[in-house]
Design a protein around this motif. Structure first.
Motif, PDB file in Angstrom:
ATOM      1  N   ALA A  92      -6.755   7.144  -6.736  1.00 16.46           N
ATOM      2  CA  ALA A  92      -6.541   6.274  -7.894  1.00 16.46           C
ATOM      3  C   ALA A  92      -7.693   5.297  -8.088  1.00 16.46           C
ATOM      4  O   ALA A  92      -8.076   4.985  -9.218  1.00 16.46           O
ATOM      5  CB  ALA A  92      -5.229   5.509  -7.733  1.00 16.46           C
ATOM      6  N   GLY A  93      -8.260   4.803  -6.993  1.00 14.71           N
ATOM      7  CA  GLY A  93      -9.314   3.807  -7.114  1.00 14.71           C
ATOM      8  C   GLY A  93      -8.752   2.473  -7.580  1.00 14.71           C
ATOM      9  O   GLY A  93      -7.541   2.213  -7.486  1.00 14.71           O
ATOM     10  N   SER A  94      -9.594   1.656  -8.149  1.00 10.71           N
ATOM     11  CA  SER A  94      -9.171   0.306  -8.534  1.00 10.71           C
ATOM     12  C   SER A  94      -8.833   0.181 -10.012  1.00 10.71           C
ATOM     13  O   SER A  94      -8.353  -0.856 -10.464  1.00 10.71           O
ATOM     14  CB  SER A  94     -10.275  -0.698  -8.191  1.00 10.71           C
ATOM     15  OG  SER A  94     -11.475  -0.358  -8.861  1.00 10.71           O
ATOM     16  N   ALA A  97      11.744   9.059  -0.664  1.00 15.09           N
ATOM     17  CA  ALA A  97      11.134   8.615  -1.921  1.00 15.09           C
ATOM     18  C   ALA A  97      11.559   7.188  -2.256  1.00 15.09           C
ATOM     19  O   ALA A  97      10.741   6.378  -2.707  1.00 15.09           O
ATOM     20  CB  ALA A  97      11.521   9.566  -3.049  1.00 15.09           C
ATOM     21  N   ASN A  98      12.827   6.872  -2.017  1.00 16.63           N
ATOM     22  CA  ASN A  98      13.317   5.513  -2.265  1.00 16.63           C
ATOM     23  C   ASN A  98      12.584   4.499  -1.400  1.00 16.63           C
ATOM     24  O   ASN A  98      12.253   3.395  -1.852  1.00 16.63           O
ATOM     25  CB  ASN A  98      14.817   5.432  -2.003  1.00 16.63           C
ATOM     26  CG  ASN A  98      15.642   6.177  -3.040  1.00 16.63           C
ATOM     27  OD1 ASN A  98      15.154   6.487  -4.127  1.00 16.63           O
ATOM     28  ND2 ASN A  98      16.880   6.489  -2.708  1.00 16.63           N
ATOM     29  N   ALA A  99      12.336   4.881  -0.152  1.00 16.71           N
ATOM     30  CA  ALA A  99      11.635   3.986   0.765  1.00 16.71           C
ATOM     31  C   ALA A  99      10.169   3.812   0.360  1.00 16.71           C
ATOM     32  O   ALA A  99       9.582   2.744   0.549  1.00 16.71           O
ATOM     33  CB  ALA A  99      11.723   4.525   2.190  1.00 16.71           C
ATOM     34  N   LEU A 100       9.595   4.848  -0.220  1.00 15.45           N
ATOM     35  CA  LEU A 100       8.189   4.804  -0.601  1.00 15.45           C
ATOM     36  C   LEU A 100       7.953   4.037  -1.898  1.00 15.45           C
ATOM     37  O   LEU A 100       6.864   3.497  -2.112  1.00 15.45           O
ATOM     38  CB  LEU A 100       7.660   6.237  -0.742  1.00 15.45           C
ATOM     39  CG  LEU A 100       6.173   6.416  -1.032  1.00 15.45           C
ATOM     40  CD1 LEU A 100       5.313   5.773   0.060  1.00 15.45           C
ATOM     41  CD2 LEU A 100       5.830   7.896  -1.181  1.00 15.45           C
ATOM     42  N   ARG A 101       8.963   3.969  -2.742  1.00 17.01           N
ATOM     43  CA  ARG A 101       8.783   3.395  -4.084  1.00 17.01           C
ATOM     44  C   ARG A 101       8.150   2.001  -4.078  1.00 17.01           C
ATOM     45  O   ARG A 101       7.135   1.772  -4.759  1.00 17.01           O
ATOM     46  CB  ARG A 101      10.122   3.375  -4.823  1.00 17.01           C
ATOM     47  CG  ARG A 101      10.015   2.921  -6.269  1.00 17.01           C
ATOM     48  CD  ARG A 101      11.386   2.909  -6.955  1.00 17.01           C
ATOM     49  NE  ARG A 101      11.257   2.768  -8.394  1.00 17.01           N
ATOM     50  CZ  ARG A 101      11.145   1.608  -9.023  1.00 17.01           C
ATOM     51  NH1 ARG A 101      11.131   0.481  -8.328  1.00 17.01           N
ATOM     52  NH2 ARG A 101      11.031   1.578 -10.334  1.00 17.01           N
ATOM     53  N   PRO A 102       8.707   1.021  -3.344  1.00 15.58           N
ATOM     54  CA  PRO A 102       8.083  -0.318  -3.385  1.00 15.58           C
ATOM     55  C   PRO A 102       6.668  -0.323  -2.811  1.00 15.58           C
ATOM     56  O   PRO A 102       5.818  -1.094  -3.256  1.00 15.58           O
ATOM     57  CB  PRO A 102       9.036  -1.186  -2.552  1.00 15.58           C
ATOM     58  CG  PRO A 102       9.828  -0.225  -1.715  1.00 15.58           C
ATOM     59  CD  PRO A 102       9.924   1.026  -2.526  1.00 15.58           C
ATOM     60  N   ARG A 103       6.410   0.542  -1.846  1.00 14.16           N
ATOM     61  CA  ARG A 103       5.067   0.622  -1.260  1.00 14.16           C
ATOM     62  C   ARG A 103       4.072   1.220  -2.253  1.00 14.16           C
ATOM     63  O   ARG A 103       2.914   0.812  -2.290  1.00 14.16           O
ATOM     64  CB  ARG A 103       5.109   1.451   0.021  1.00 14.16           C
ATOM     65  CG  ARG A 103       5.997   0.863   1.100  1.00 14.16           C
ATOM     66  CD  ARG A 103       6.049   1.766   2.322  1.00 14.16           C
ATOM     67  NE  ARG A 103       4.738   1.893   2.941  1.00 14.16           N
ATOM     68  CZ  ARG A 103       4.452   2.791   3.877  1.00 14.16           C
ATOM     69  NH1 ARG A 103       5.379   3.656   4.275  1.00 14.16           N
ATOM     70  NH2 ARG A 103       3.243   2.836   4.405  1.00 14.16           N
ATOM     71  N   LEU A 104       4.538   2.165  -3.065  1.00 14.05           N
ATOM     72  CA  LEU A 104       3.685   2.747  -4.096  1.00 14.05           C
ATOM     73  C   LEU A 104       3.327   1.697  -5.143  1.00 14.05           C
ATOM     74  O   LEU A 104       2.167   1.579  -5.555  1.00 14.05           O
ATOM     75  CB  LEU A 104       4.400   3.929  -4.750  1.00 14.05           C
ATOM     76  CG  LEU A 104       3.726   4.557  -5.976  1.00 14.05           C
ATOM     77  CD1 LEU A 104       2.357   5.119  -5.621  1.00 14.05           C
ATOM     78  CD2 LEU A 104       4.610   5.655  -6.573  1.00 14.05           C
ATOM     79  N   ILE A 105       4.310   0.934  -5.569  1.00 16.61           N
ATOM     80  CA  ILE A 105       4.085  -0.074  -6.605  1.00 16.61           C
ATOM     81  C   ILE A 105       3.129  -1.165  -6.120  1.00 16.61           C
ATOM     82  O   ILE A 105       2.210  -1.580  -6.836  1.00 16.61           O
ATOM     83  CB  ILE A 105       5.429  -0.683  -7.065  1.00 16.61           C
ATOM     84  CG1 ILE A 105       6.250   0.392  -7.796  1.00 16.61           C
ATOM     85  CG2 ILE A 105       5.204  -1.889  -7.965  1.00 16.61           C
ATOM     86  CD1 ILE A 105       7.669  -0.022  -8.105  1.00 16.61           C
ATOM     87  N   SER A 106       3.331  -1.625  -4.879  1.00 20.82           N
ATOM     88  CA  SER A 106       2.448  -2.674  -4.350  1.00 20.82           C
ATOM     89  C   SER A 106       1.114  -2.114  -3.885  1.00 20.82           C
ATOM     90  O   SER A 106       0.085  -2.789  -3.967  1.00 20.82           O
ATOM     91  CB  SER A 106       3.140  -3.400  -3.190  1.00 20.82           C
ATOM     92  OG  SER A 106       3.410  -2.506  -2.116  1.00 20.82           O
ATOM     93  N   GLY A 107       1.110  -0.854  -3.421  1.00 23.53           N
ATOM     94  CA  GLY A 107      -0.116  -0.258  -2.883  1.00 23.53           C
ATOM     95  C   GLY A 107      -1.103   0.158  -3.954  1.00 23.53           C
ATOM     96  O   GLY A 107      -2.310   0.227  -3.698  1.00 23.53           O
ATOM     97  N   ILE A 108      -0.593   0.472  -5.162  1.00 26.62           N
ATOM     98  CA  ILE A 108      -1.474   0.807  -6.288  1.00 26.62           C
ATOM     99  C   ILE A 108      -1.113  -0.158  -7.423  1.00 26.62           C
ATOM    100  O   ILE A 108      -0.437   0.212  -8.391  1.00 26.62           O
ATOM    101  CB  ILE A 108      -1.314   2.279  -6.719  1.00 26.62           C
ATOM    102  CG1 ILE A 108      -1.494   3.213  -5.513  1.00 26.62           C
ATOM    103  CG2 ILE A 108      -2.323   2.642  -7.812  1.00 26.62           C
ATOM    104  CD1 ILE A 108      -1.348   4.686  -5.832  1.00 26.62           C
TER     105      ILE A 108
END
Length: 280
Positions: A220-222, A238-249
């Protein structure tokens, strides 16, 4: 000029987005000994999982007649142009079937994109094109841009097993056996030629989500991007990953969350979590 967006079901676009952008969907088929099932219509991914490992079906492309019928439906609704999006020609014959039928159409101006991607790695290109049409981009402008836009799209899948990719002829026997013996959990994507390759191999499941997010974030980059979260009998992960995806990207916009379609489930097996990215 009125442009239709046509996708195949392997593009894994949610029903919400299909309705939002008035997309037309050509259905792949899942074939068991007792009959032919239509992708995500009269069969679900859960049914496929329930019949594993005793029964592993095969999949097939939409028939030429089905593509022709879809073209007739599109014309009947007043469309003059078609932008069609197909999963990678390196993994499916759908692209060739659609090209063969649409190039014979005299009353439609058509463009078929080999996305060289699978699942929402293909589908997000169709969503992006629909968004651009709404903003005023023309058919001709999009046909110029889309072949280059392919390189900005990618889907990464963390998979619990390589067994089903092997049985479907997508990877070699040795890779699958070695992976099973060593408890290696792969992250899979499509390369520039639109065929599967192993992005990373993780020993055991514990670090899988972190590495999956790391690979997605690196791609994704910046800059701004569209993201999607997919799973195959992996809703809890997937539920556990969702908040990490939102904050991580943080520059990403999560536009879709869904389970993969049955035709994808056939080849990937249970325990899958995926992240789709389109760089804007």
């Amino acid at each position: 000029m009125k442009t239709a967006i046509l996708i195949d079901s392997g593009c894994d676009v949610s029903e919400e987005l299909v309705q939002r952008y008035h997309m037309k969907v050509m259905r792949l088929h899942v074939i068991y000994p007792e009959g032919d099932y239509v992708d995500d219509m009269n069969i679900t991914a859960e049914t496929v999982y329930q019949r594993f490992p005793r029964e592993i079906p095969i999949t097939s492309t939409p028939s030429p007649q089905e593509v022709q019928s879809m073209a007739e439906e599109i014309k009947s609704e007043g469309y003059t142009h078609v932008l069609a999006f197909c999963i990678s020609s390196g993994l499916s014959g759908t692209y060739n079937t659609v090209c063969c039928i649409l190039e014979q159409e005299k009353d439609l101006t058509t463009f078929v994109l080999d996305t060289r991607n699978i699942s929402f790695g293909a589908g997000v290109l169709a969503v992006w094109a629909a968004m651009e049409l709404e903003k005023g981009k023309t058919f001709d402008e999009l046909t110029e841009i889309l072949p280059e836009k392919v390189k900005d799209s990618k889907v990464f899948y963390y998979m619990d097993t390589l067994t089903y990719l092997r049985k479907g002829g997508r990877i070699g026997l040795v890779t699958s056996v070695v992976g099973s013996m060593l408890n290696i959990k792969p992250i899979i994507s499509c390369d520039d030629d639109g065929v599967y390759y192993t992005v990373a191999k993780i020993r055991g499941a514990r670090h899988g989500q972190s590495r999956l997010l790391e690979e997605a974030r690196a791609f994704a980059g910046s800059g701004p991007c569209l993201t999607a979260l997919l799973n195959g009998q992996g809703q809890e992960a997937a539920n556990a990953l969702r908040p990490r995806l939102i904050s991580g990207i943080p520059s990403g916009h999560l536009i879709m969350e869904k389970s993969i379609v049955p035709s994808m489930a056939v080849h990937t097996g249970p325990g899958l979590v995926g992240i789709g990215i389109l760089r804007l």
